[in-house]
Design a protein around this motif. Structure first.
Motif, PDB file in Angstrom:
ATOM      1  N   ARG A 145     -29.557  -0.070   9.957  1.00 24.83           N
ATOM      2  CA  ARG A 145     -28.208   0.198   9.441  1.00 24.83           C
ATOM      3  C   ARG A 145     -27.965  -0.556   8.133  1.00 24.83           C
ATOM      4  NH1 ARG A 145     -24.856  -1.455  14.304  1.00 24.83           N
ATOM      5  NH2 ARG A 145     -26.437  -0.798  15.765  1.00 24.83           N
ATOM      6  N   LEU A 146     -28.421  -1.800   8.092  1.00 28.47           N
ATOM      7  CA  LEU A 146     -28.260  -2.589   6.869  1.00 28.47           C
ATOM      8  C   LEU A 146     -29.056  -1.989   5.711  1.00 28.47           C
ATOM      9  CD1 LEU A 146     -28.347  -6.217   8.284  1.00 28.47           C
ATOM     10  CD2 LEU A 146     -26.364  -4.953   7.471  1.00 28.47           C
ATOM     11  N   SER A 147     -30.211  -1.414   6.020  1.00 25.75           N
ATOM     12  CA  SER A 147     -31.002  -0.795   4.950  1.00 25.75           C
ATOM     13  C   SER A 147     -30.356   0.502   4.475  1.00 25.75           C
ATOM     14  CB  SER A 147     -32.440  -0.546   5.391  1.00 25.75           C
ATOM     15  OG  SER A 147     -32.524   0.532   6.273  1.00 25.75           O
ATOM     16  N   ARG A 148     -29.685   1.231   5.357  1.00 29.11           N
ATOM     17  CA  ARG A 148     -28.953   2.434   4.933  1.00 29.11           C
ATOM     18  C   ARG A 148     -27.791   2.081   4.017  1.00 29.11           C
ATOM     19  NH1 ARG A 148     -28.159   4.812  10.587  1.00 29.11           N
ATOM     20  NH2 ARG A 148     -30.295   5.256  11.151  1.00 29.11           N
ATOM     21  N   GLN A 149     -27.202   0.910   4.224  1.00 28.60           N
ATOM     22  CA  GLN A 149     -26.097   0.448   3.390  1.00 28.60           C
ATOM     23  C   GLN A 149     -26.598  -0.242   2.115  1.00 28.60           C
ATOM     24  OE1 GLN A 149     -22.824   0.866   4.045  1.00 28.60           O
ATOM     25  NE2 GLN A 149     -23.312   2.002   5.896  1.00 28.60           N
ATOM     26  N   ASN A 150     -27.909  -0.252   1.922  1.00 29.74           N
ATOM     27  CA  ASN A 150     -28.560  -0.880   0.766  1.00 29.74           C
ATOM     28  C   ASN A 150     -28.313  -2.382   0.694  1.00 29.74           C
ATOM     29  OD1 ASN A 150     -29.726   1.516  -0.178  1.00 29.74           O
ATOM     30  ND2 ASN A 150     -27.829   2.061  -1.222  1.00 29.74           N
ATOM     31  N   LEU A 151     -28.179  -3.030   1.843  1.00 28.94           N
ATOM     32  CA  LEU A 151     -28.039  -4.480   1.884  1.00 28.94           C
ATOM     33  C   LEU A 151     -29.393  -5.155   2.072  1.00 28.94           C
ATOM     34  CD1 LEU A 151     -24.804  -4.758   3.995  1.00 28.94           C
ATOM     35  CD2 LEU A 151     -25.052  -5.080   1.548  1.00 28.94           C
TER      36      LEU A 151
ATOM     37  N   ARG B 152     -24.641 -16.496  -0.636  1.00 27.53           N
ATOM     38  CA  ARG B 152     -24.778 -17.642  -1.527  1.00 27.53           C
ATOM     39  C   ARG B 152     -23.428 -18.115  -2.080  1.00 27.53           C
ATOM     40  NH1 ARG B 152     -29.686 -20.435  -2.516  1.00 27.53           N
ATOM     41  NH2 ARG B 152     -31.225 -19.203  -1.444  1.00 27.53           N
ATOM     42  N   SER B 153     -22.511 -17.183  -2.324  1.00 29.89           N
ATOM     43  CA  SER B 153     -21.222 -17.572  -2.909  1.00 29.89           C
ATOM     44  C   SER B 153     -20.250 -18.099  -1.856  1.00 29.89           C
ATOM     45  CB  SER B 153     -20.592 -16.399  -3.652  1.00 29.89           C
ATOM     46  OG  SER B 153     -20.240 -15.378  -2.739  1.00 29.89           O
ATOM     47  N   ASN B 154     -20.150 -17.433  -0.704  1.00 30.01           N
ATOM     48  CA  ASN B 154     -19.205 -17.848   0.326  1.00 30.01           C
ATOM     49  C   ASN B 154     -19.732 -17.420   1.694  1.00 30.01           C
ATOM     50  OD1 ASN B 154     -17.024 -18.687   1.752  1.00 30.01           O
ATOM     51  ND2 ASN B 154     -15.534 -17.462   0.644  1.00 30.01           N
ATOM     52  N   PRO B 155     -20.667 -18.163   2.274  1.00 26.69           N
ATOM     53  CA  PRO B 155     -21.337 -17.722   3.492  1.00 26.69           C
ATOM     54  C   PRO B 155     -20.447 -17.643   4.723  1.00 26.69           C
ATOM     55  CG  PRO B 155     -21.975 -19.949   2.958  1.00 26.69           C
ATOM     56  CD  PRO B 155     -21.137 -19.448   1.817  1.00 26.69           C
ATOM     57  N   THR B 156     -19.402 -18.391   4.763  1.00 27.60           N
ATOM     58  CA  THR B 156     -18.625 -18.444   6.002  1.00 27.60           C
ATOM     59  C   THR B 156     -17.649 -17.299   6.144  1.00 27.60           C
ATOM     60  OG1 THR B 156     -17.031 -19.905   4.952  1.00 27.60           O
ATOM     61  CG2 THR B 156     -18.801 -20.936   6.196  1.00 27.60           C
ATOM     62  N   VAL B 157     -17.115 -16.792   5.068  1.00 31.51           N
ATOM     63  CA  VAL B 157     -16.050 -15.809   5.198  1.00 31.51           C
ATOM     64  C   VAL B 157     -16.500 -14.394   4.849  1.00 31.51           C
ATOM     65  CG1 VAL B 157     -13.733 -15.206   4.438  1.00 31.51           C
ATOM     66  CG2 VAL B 157     -14.353 -17.589   4.694  1.00 31.51           C
ATOM     67  N   LYS B 158     -16.828 -14.155   3.591  1.00 28.70           N
ATOM     68  CA  LYS B 158     -17.089 -12.797   3.112  1.00 28.70           C
ATOM     69  C   LYS B 158     -18.281 -12.144   3.787  1.00 28.70           C
ATOM     70  CE  LYS B 158     -15.188 -13.543  -1.481  1.00 28.70           C
ATOM     71  NZ  LYS B 158     -15.500 -13.638  -2.895  1.00 28.70           N
ATOM     72  N   ALA B 159     -19.386 -12.850   3.892  1.00 26.74           N
ATOM     73  CA  ALA B 159     -20.598 -12.268   4.460  1.00 26.74           C
ATOM     74  C   ALA B 159     -20.418 -11.947   5.932  1.00 26.74           C
ATOM     75  CB  ALA B 159     -21.775 -13.210   4.264  1.00 26.74           C
ATOM     76  N   LYS B 160     -19.783 -12.841   6.684  1.00 29.77           N
ATOM     77  CA  LYS B 160     -19.555 -12.583   8.101  1.00 29.77           C
ATOM     78  C   LYS B 160     -18.647 -11.376   8.303  1.00 29.77           C
ATOM     79  CE  LYS B 160     -20.260 -17.194   9.953  1.00 29.77           C
ATOM     80  NZ  LYS B 160     -19.627 -18.343  10.612  1.00 29.77           N
ATOM     81  N   GLU B 161     -17.603 -11.267   7.488  1.00 27.65           N
ATOM     82  CA  GLU B 161     -16.695 -10.127   7.594  1.00 27.65           C
ATOM     83  C   GLU B 161     -17.406  -8.822   7.264  1.00 27.65           C
ATOM     84  OE1 GLU B 161     -13.368 -10.900   5.057  1.00 27.65           O
ATOM     85  OE2 GLU B 161     -12.621 -12.504   6.353  1.00 27.65           O
ATOM     86  N   LEU B 162     -18.244  -8.833   6.236  1.00 27.36           N
ATOM     87  CA  LEU B 162     -18.989  -7.637   5.847  1.00 27.36           C
ATOM     88  C   LEU B 162     -19.930  -7.207   6.965  1.00 27.36           C
ATOM     89  CD1 LEU B 162     -19.866  -5.580   3.640  1.00 27.36           C
ATOM     90  CD2 LEU B 162     -21.617  -7.227   3.026  1.00 27.36           C
ATOM     91  N   LEU B 163     -20.693  -8.134   7.520  1.00 31.47           N
ATOM     92  CA  LEU B 163     -21.617  -7.807   8.604  1.00 31.47           C
ATOM     93  C   LEU B 163     -20.879  -7.311   9.838  1.00 31.47           C
ATOM     94  CD1 LEU B 163     -24.282 -10.627   8.324  1.00 31.47           C
ATOM     95  CD2 LEU B 163     -24.564  -8.211   7.807  1.00 31.47           C
ATOM     96  N   ALA B 164     -19.771  -7.956  10.180  1.00 35.66           N
ATOM     97  CA  ALA B 164     -18.988  -7.531  11.343  1.00 35.66           C
ATOM     98  C   ALA B 164     -18.439  -6.137  11.152  1.00 35.66           C
ATOM     99  CB  ALA B 164     -17.860  -8.521  11.604  1.00 35.66           C
ATOM    100  N   GLN B 165     -17.980  -5.823   9.958  1.00 35.25           N
ATOM    101  CA  GLN B 165     -17.450  -4.503   9.672  1.00 35.25           C
ATOM    102  C   GLN B 165     -18.535  -3.432   9.754  1.00 35.25           C
ATOM    103  OE1 GLN B 165     -15.719  -4.178   5.809  1.00 35.25           O
ATOM    104  NE2 GLN B 165     -14.706  -2.237   6.254  1.00 35.25           N
ATOM    105  N   LEU B 166     -19.726  -3.746   9.229  1.00 38.81           N
ATOM    106  CA  LEU B 166     -20.839  -2.790   9.288  1.00 38.81           C
ATOM    107  C   LEU B 166     -21.262  -2.521  10.713  1.00 38.81           C
ATOM    108  CD1 LEU B 166     -23.083  -3.953   6.350  1.00 38.81           C
ATOM    109  CD2 LEU B 166     -21.901  -1.788   6.562  1.00 38.81           C
TER     110      LEU B 166
END
Length: 94
Positions: free
Chosen positions: A41-47, A76-90
């Motif tokens: 799924r992450l590869s389909r989203q080009n992550l 790298r910029s904000n590991p605790t907030v943005k990345a977790k939210e993006l992964l949870a949403q995906l």
């Protein structure tokens, strides 16, 4: 996220079995398949990028994250907030 955050280079690669073991869910077949679906799924989203080189007898894909990836930049910029939210949403939307 810990792979990217702790990496010293510019590229990180991972397989589904390694992801399942690293997250602490074990290494049974069901868990590895779930990890593989997540990586797909992450590869389909080009992550992440699926690397098919060296796909011999094993036939397990190696997924590659490099510094040009959006996920890499978020962690790298904000590991605790943005990345977790993006992964949870995906995961939730898939």
């Amino acid at each position: 996220m810990s792979l990217i955050k702790n990496s010293k280079g510019k590229v990180v690669s991972i397989r589904a079995a390694s992801l399942a073991k690293m997250t602490g869910y074990g290494s049974d077949h069901r868990t590895i398949l779930r990890a593989a679906r997540l990586l797909k799924r992450l590869s389909r989203q080009n992550l992440v990028r699926a690397n098919t080189e060296g796909l011999g007898k094993n036939r397990s894909y190696r997924y590659v994250l490099d510094e040009n990836s959006e996920l890499w930049r978020l962690v790298r910029s904000n590991p605790t907030v943005k990345a977790k939210e993006l992964l949870a949403q995906l995961i939730k939307n898939s």
